[in-house]
Design a protein around this motif. Structure first.
Motif, short mmCIF file in Angstrom:
data_model
loop_
_atom_site.label_atom_id
_atom_site.label_comp_id
_atom_site.label_asym_id
_atom_site.label_seq_id
_atom_site.Cartn_x
_atom_site.Cartn_y
_atom_site.Cartn_z
N THR A 1 -0.36 -24.95 36.00
CA THR A 1 -1.26 -23.59 36.01
C THR A 1 -1.12 -22.89 34.62
OG1 THR A 1 -0.62 -23.33 38.09
CG2 THR A 1 -1.75 -21.46 37.09
N TYR B 1 0.17 -14.86 29.68
CA TYR B 1 1.06 -13.54 29.50
C TYR B 1 1.36 -13.35 27.99
CZ TYR B 1 4.27 -9.87 29.63
OH TYR B 1 4.86 -8.52 29.12
N GLU C 1 4.95 -14.41 38.57
CA GLU C 1 4.21 -13.47 38.11
C GLU C 1 3.04 -13.79 37.12
OE1 GLU C 1 5.77 -9.64 37.69
OE2 GLU C 1 3.85 -8.82 36.98
N ARG C 2 3.41 -14.68 36.02
CA ARG C 2 2.46 -15.14 35.07
C ARG C 2 1.30 -15.70 35.78
NH1 ARG C 2 5.31 -15.97 29.76
NH2 ARG C 2 7.35 -14.79 30.15
N TRP C 3 1.66 -16.55 36.63
CA TRP C 3 0.52 -17.32 37.45
C TRP C 3 -0.08 -16.33 38.34
CZ3 TRP C 3 4.17 -21.76 39.02
CH2 TRP C 3 4.56 -22.54 38.09
N SER C 4 0.29 -15.44 38.73
CA SER C 4 -0.51 -14.52 39.83
C SER C 4 -1.77 -13.76 38.72
CB SER C 4 0.52 -13.47 40.25
OG SER C 4 0.97 -12.32 39.39
N GLN C 5 -1.25 -13.34 37.65
CA GLN C 5 -2.42 -12.92 36.53
C GLN C 5 -3.46 -14.04 36.43
OE1 GLN C 5 0.27 -11.33 33.27
NE2 GLN C 5 1.32 -9.98 34.66
N THR C 6 -2.88 -15.24 36.20
CA THR C 6 -3.84 -16.30 35.87
C THR C 6 -4.92 -16.55 37.06
OG1 THR C 6 -2.09 -17.25 34.38
CG2 THR C 6 -4.04 -18.56 35.22
N LEU C 7 -4.36 -16.42 38.24
CA LEU C 7 -5.08 -16.71 39.26
C LEU C 7 -5.60 -15.57 39.90
CD1 LEU C 7 -2.39 -19.24 41.02
CD2 LEU C 7 -4.51 -19.96 39.91
N ASN C 8 -5.32 -14.37 39.34
CA ASN C 8 -5.75 -13.21 39.94
C ASN C 8 -5.38 -12.88 41.53
OD1 ASN C 8 -7.09 -10.46 39.59
ND2 ASN C 8 -9.08 -11.23 40.13
N LYS C 9 -4.00 -13.16 41.70
CA LYS C 9 -3.55 -12.93 43.20
C LYS C 9 -2.37 -11.80 42.90
CE LYS C 9 -5.44 -17.30 45.03
NZ LYS C 9 -5.21 -18.55 45.68
N ARG C 10 -2.24 -11.26 44.05
CA ARG C 10 -1.09 -10.25 44.04
C ARG C 10 0.04 -10.93 44.57
NH1 ARG C 10 -0.09 -6.92 47.10
NH2 ARG C 10 1.39 -5.29 46.32
#
Ligand SMILES: [Zn+2]
Length: 344
Positions: free
Chosen positions: A284, A288, A298-307
């Motif tokens: 992924t 960031y 957290e970095r991946w949550s931004q990439t995947l646009n998930k909370r």
């Protein structure tokens, strides 16, 4: 994540094993096959700030911590990767300190680069930072080469990866040319904060206080491990292999068996870092750019646009956070090496 412990400042299932019936290999094989999925999630143990995180005045003191860490990890079949800050070797008893790193390799562990002096990439010019990473190869790389191995893992101090895209591109380009891969972090338990209080209690001979800190630490670890499993499922719909960040502390040296039990109860099976990184989740993208030392979910949550479910994230007890900050503010007049005191 924008969590204070990383940002800015410094940031087995108790396996249900059907009882084996003696003398029946077929049944044993069936049991092995049916119990395997219960251990499906791997966790790579990574240990930062080698040789010793925290109070480390003499190589003899470091040997006590190292011996207990390594014996505990071997007892629990952990093939850990330790990340070295070679500044810690710069003392009168340097050969004995280098022997601590050799002990890691002799125990079947791997070693990686965590920079020479633990600088912050948020606060350090990138060329200065690169020189610091290269300097950390002075001892560690030859120790690995002598065993036919190569240093190939890098862990960012404070998990800070650069405040501009230019810095990220320059440093990661250099890392790649040098043959390194970044070791992400997808599980951590703020062990360094508890370790400061534990060290202080041990130093003053207050074993009851040390035991209380250790108990708080283990309770928190059990809670945060469960949270990371839940958080990862919100991103991937499954549990990827995890990469767990610990530090080479006296507290962990006294806690390996208890930590291993927590991992078993959470159905996590220790694997190598190389094995964990083969999980597709680690492909992924991480885009960031900024000052915070975020871990990779957290970095991946931004990439995947998930909370991520931060509202349910366990917090380190306030007294532990305050105690760590207070103790770290006190200069240590005995410390021969000056790795910056609070770490990730
Ligand atoms: Zn560190």
């Amino acid at each position: 994540m924008v969590e204070p412990r990383f940002s800015g400042v410094f940031s087995a299932l108790r396996a249900f094993r059907p009882r084996a019936r003696s003398g029946c290999l077929a049944v044993a094989a069936l049991i092995a096959a049916t119990s395997a999925p219960l251990y499906a999630t791997g966790v790579a143990i990574t240990v930062d700030d080698l040789p010793v995180y925290g109070r480390f005045w003499t190589a003899a003191e470091g040997k006590d911590v190292t011996d207990r860490l390594l014996a505990g990890m071997q007892r629990n079949h952990w093939k850990a990767t330790g990340f070295v800050n070679e500044i810690q070797l710069d003392a009168a008893d340097r050969p004995a300190r280098i022997a601590l790193l050799e002990a890691w390799l002799d125990a079947g562990m791997d070693l990686g680069n965590h920079t020479y002096s633990h600088p912050s990439l948020t606060k350090t010019p990138v060329e200065t930072y690169i020189a610091d990473v290269a300097r950390d190869e002075t001892v560690t790389a030859p120790l690995l080469a002598a065993r036919g191995r190569r240093e190939h893992w890098f862990r960012y101090p404070f998990l800070e990866t650069g405040t501009t895209q230019a810095v990220r591109t320059r440093f990661e380009g250099w890392l790649g040319e040098r043959g390194y891969r970044v070791a992400p972090v997808t599980m951590e338990n703020s062990d360094w904060q508890f370790a400061t209080l534990y060290d202080a209690a041990i130093a003053r001979g207050d074993l009851a206080a040390a035991a209380r800190v250790r108990q708080q630490y283990l309770t928190f670890t059990r809670e945060i491990v469960a949270w990371y499993k839940q958080a990862a499922r919100t991103l991937f719909g499954r549990e990827p292999s995890f990469v767990f960040l610990l530090h080479a502390s006296r507290l962990n040296a006294a806690s390996i068996d208890a930590l291993a039990a927590i991992l078993r109860d959470a159905r996590l099976r220790p694997i190598t870092l190389d094995a964990a990184m083969r999980d597709p989740a680690y492909r992924t993208a991480d885009h960031y750019v900024g000052p915070d030392g975020n871990e990779w979910l957290e970095r991946w949550s931004q990439t995947l646009n998930k909370r991520l479910p931060f509202e349910t994230m366990p917090r380190v007890p306030k007294a532990v956070v305050a105690g760590d900050a207070r103790l770290e503010a006190i200069p240590d007049p005995h410390a021969p090496a000056s790795v910056s005191p609070a770490h990730s």
